[in-house]
Design a protein around this motif. Structure first.
Motif, PDB file in Angstrom:
ATOM      1  N   UNK A  27       1.213  -1.541  -0.042  1.00 47.79           N
ATOM      2  CA  UNK A  27      -0.272   0.117  -0.161  1.00 47.79           C
ATOM      3  C   UNK A  27       0.773   1.393  -0.020  1.00 47.79           C
ATOM      4  N   UNK A  28       1.995   1.632   0.663  1.00 48.92           N
ATOM      5  CA  UNK A  28       2.824   2.832   0.663  1.00 48.92           C
ATOM      6  C   UNK A  28       3.102   2.898  -0.814  1.00 48.92           C
ATOM      7  N   UNK A  29       3.675   1.960  -1.818  1.00 48.97           N
ATOM      8  CA  UNK A  29       4.052   2.381  -2.858  1.00 48.97           C
ATOM      9  C   UNK A  29       3.176   3.174  -3.724  1.00 48.97           C
ATOM     10  N   UNK A  30       1.480   3.039  -3.637  1.00 49.61           N
ATOM     11  CA  UNK A  30       0.690   3.670  -3.800  1.00 49.61           C
ATOM     12  C   UNK A  30      -0.217   4.642  -2.757  1.00 49.61           C
ATOM     13  N   UNK A  31       1.349   5.276  -2.202  1.00 48.67           N
ATOM     14  CA  UNK A  31       0.617   6.343  -1.452  1.00 48.67           C
ATOM     15  C   UNK A  31      -0.889   6.149   0.121  1.00 48.67           C
ATOM     16  N   UNK A  32      -0.968   5.070   0.092  1.00 52.64           N
ATOM     17  CA  UNK A  32      -2.178   4.491   0.529  1.00 52.64           C
ATOM     18  C   UNK A  32      -1.627   4.342   2.454  1.00 52.64           C
ATOM     19  N   UNK A  33      -2.065   4.688   3.565  1.00 54.59           N
ATOM     20  CA  UNK A  33      -1.108   4.895   4.845  1.00 54.59           C
ATOM     21  C   UNK A  33      -1.845   3.429   5.861  1.00 54.59           C
ATOM     22  N   UNK A  34      -1.442   3.107   4.936  1.00 57.27           N
ATOM     23  CA  UNK A  34      -2.017   1.116   5.710  1.00 57.27           C
ATOM     24  C   UNK A  34      -0.722   0.047   5.297  1.00 57.27           C
ATOM     25  N   UNK A  35      -0.802  -0.743   6.678  1.00 58.89           N
ATOM     26  CA  UNK A  35       0.218  -1.840   6.469  1.00 58.89           C
ATOM     27  C   UNK A  35       0.035  -2.457   5.399  1.00 58.89           C
ATOM     28  N   UNK A  94     -10.862  -2.002   0.696  1.00 57.91           N
ATOM     29  CA  UNK A  94      -9.941  -1.139   0.336  1.00 57.91           C
ATOM     30  C   UNK A  94      -9.041  -0.894  -0.945  1.00 57.91           C
ATOM     31  N   UNK A  95      -8.725  -2.738  -1.539  1.00 59.07           N
ATOM     32  CA  UNK A  95      -9.159  -2.544  -2.825  1.00 59.07           C
ATOM     33  C   UNK A  95     -10.306  -2.339  -3.589  1.00 59.07           C
ATOM     34  N   UNK A  96     -10.800  -2.450  -3.074  1.00 56.25           N
ATOM     35  CA  UNK A  96     -11.891  -1.607  -4.263  1.00 56.25           C
ATOM     36  C   UNK A  96     -11.761  -0.435  -4.295  1.00 56.25           C
ATOM     37  N   UNK A  97     -12.243   0.352  -3.643  1.00 62.04           N
ATOM     38  CA  UNK A  97     -11.850   2.012  -2.980  1.00 62.04           C
ATOM     39  C   UNK A  97     -10.705   1.666  -4.080  1.00 62.04           C
ATOM     40  N   UNK A  98      -9.451   2.011  -4.051  1.00 58.09           N
ATOM     41  CA  UNK A  98      -7.952   1.599  -4.467  1.00 58.09           C
ATOM     42  C   UNK A  98      -8.044   1.551  -6.025  1.00 58.09           C
ATOM     43  N   UNK A  99      -9.340   0.594  -6.755  1.00 56.17           N
ATOM     44  CA  UNK A  99      -9.131   0.305  -7.686  1.00 56.17           C
ATOM     45  C   UNK A  99      -9.903   1.659  -8.516  1.00 56.17           C
ATOM     46  N   UNK A 100     -10.639   2.179  -7.728  1.00 54.00           N
ATOM     47  CA  UNK A 100     -12.109   2.994  -8.740  1.00 54.00           C
ATOM     48  C   UNK A 100     -10.893   4.401  -8.963  1.00 54.00           C
ATOM     49  N   UNK A 101     -10.788   4.784  -7.574  1.00 57.65           N
ATOM     50  CA  UNK A 101      -9.384   5.902  -7.539  1.00 57.65           C
ATOM     51  C   UNK A 101      -7.964   5.981  -8.469  1.00 57.65           C
ATOM     52  N   UNK A 102      -7.275   4.647  -8.433  1.00 61.67           N
ATOM     53  CA  UNK A 102      -6.982   4.310  -9.466  1.00 61.67           C
ATOM     54  C   UNK A 102      -7.388   4.792 -11.562  1.00 61.67           C
ATOM     55  N   UNK A 103      -8.642   4.620 -11.056  1.00 61.66           N
ATOM     56  CA  UNK A 103      -9.355   5.000 -12.441  1.00 61.66           C
ATOM     57  C   UNK A 103      -9.615   3.895 -13.534  1.00 61.66           C
ATOM     58  N   UNK A 104      -9.445   2.239 -12.809  1.00 56.72           N
ATOM     59  CA  UNK A 104      -9.552   0.611 -13.414  1.00 56.72           C
ATOM     60  C   UNK A 104     -10.542   0.651 -13.817  1.00 56.72           C
TER      61      UNK A 104
END
Length: 376
Positions: free
Chosen positions: A93-101, A107-117
């Motif tokens: 997650x840190x490589x995607x600038x997400x403050x998670x361990x 979280x992945x569902x949110x990140x997929x939308x945020x990344x425009x996938x």
């Protein structure tokens, strides 16, 4: 249908019996019973549905009466989108600038939308996509790099002993291999309310609150090839308690009169270093202490026995006092020795060499920069 039709049906006795059972059975799916009836009627010379005549003639048997395979609904997500979601799951997650361990499905569902996938995707869909490749980024396992320079030599000596070999020579019939260690701080936890046994649709229930009734150490020596355990409880660990364990074993047969007895131990303070080797040899000249490498207690077979003890005897921890703990451990030891067989140890010296080769490929390169960590 005219009698000249190429789809003329002739049933064997077995086929007719199978179709009759489908028609008469009360639990047969209605459409399947109807199709079976059509085939039976066709075999008796009646004109009926051409489709099922043709299906039966093409592949005689009950399986021909089922529904044909359909293409189904078109997938919502393209293979590229699926691959991109899995790529995120395999990225910290840190490589995607997400403050998670670590990632979770939401979280992945949110990140997929945020990344425009994709415009939207549910956590359950993410979990299903990851399950295709057995990806579970929310789980983690700790590990440690091997840094001991003599790891392979020490590990190979232990593995050879499990194969009854020492210095390249087979052990004799009057030589034995003992695996020993201590299980520390076994607490007696007296629950504030009685433990409830399992019942219908209910698992065992253990009260969370408890009173501490002290702790005890359990020392055990496991004969690797005879599958026999010699244990004792002590108030604490240390050189003196371990010495008493050795005396307990070495003063009885067959070890007392054995040619050699090899004691495999880890690097705990009770039996660490050359001093422990000398101390044991002076006490019992027919003993040979063999240390596992540093950070390699998993090579000590007694740890398997301790894991069995933890699972079968100490969990859940519900003891009125320490005397009950000691009595339970002694009783289990007797029970275990009555039926135990040697562990099927499968990790060989060949596996060890492959294991170390894999580690070497992942070991970080040595750097001369003092600000950077050095590989040991």
């Amino acid at each position: 249908m005219p009698t000249s039709s190429p789809d003329r049906i002739v049933l064997t006795d077995t086929q007719r019996g199978d179709l009759d059972r489908l028609v008469r059975a009360g639990r047969t799916e209605q459409r399947l019973a109807l199709r079976a009836g059509i085939v039976l009627a066709a075999a008796d010379g009646e004109s009926n549905v051409r489709k099922w005549r043709h299906r039966w003639c093409a592949a005689p048997g009950v399986s021909s009466l089922g529904d044909a395979k359909r293409s189904g609904r078109r997938p919502v997500f393209t293979p590229v989108q699926v691959a991109q979601v899995k790529a995120i799951a395999c990225t910290p997650p840190k490589d995607a600038d997400v403050p998670l361990s670590r990632w979770s499905s939401p979280d992945l569902a949110q990140q997929a939308v945020r990344a425009g996938i994709c415009p939207s995707i549910s956590p359950s869909t993410v979990r299903r996509l990851l399950s295709e490749d057995a990806l579970k980024p929310w789980q983690y396992q700790s590990w440690i790099f091997i840094t001991a320079p003599d790891f392979q030599v020490k590990a190979q000596r232990v593995l050879d002993l499990y194969q009854r070999v020492w210095d390249g020579k087979p052990l004799g019939p009057n030589e034995y291999v003992i695996s020993a260690d201590e299980k520390t701080s076994i607490q007696a936890r007296c629950r504030c309310h009685p433990t409830l046994p399992p019942g219908k649709a209910r698992m065992m229930r253990v009260n969370h609150d408890y009173h501490r009734r002290g702790a005890v150490a359990y020392l055990a020596a496991y004969d690797v090839h005879r599958a026999k355990v010699y244990g004792r409880c002590e108030n604490t660990t240390g050189i003196a308690p371990f010495t008493r364990l050795v005396e307990q074993v070495m003063t009885q047969e067959p070890y007392k009169s054995a040619d050699r007895v090899f004691w495999i131990v880890d690097n705990g303070s009770s039996h660490r270093g050359r001093a422990a080797i000398k101390r044991l040899a002076e006490q019992f000249p027919n003993t040979v202490m063999v240390h596992t490498p540093v950070h390699a207690s998993w090579l000590n077979q007694v740890e398997i026995f301790f894991s069995i003890t933890q699972r079968k005897v100490l969990s859940p921890n519900d003891f009125d006092d320490l005397d009950v703990v000691v009595e339970r451990l002694a009783a289990f030891e007797t029970r275990y020795n009555e039926a135990a067989k040697p562990f099927k140890w499968k990790f060989t010296t060949t596996d060890l060499a492959d294991f170390l080769d894999r580690l070497d490929r992942h070991r970080p390169a040595i750097t001369t920069d003092p600000a950077q960590p050095r590989a040991a």
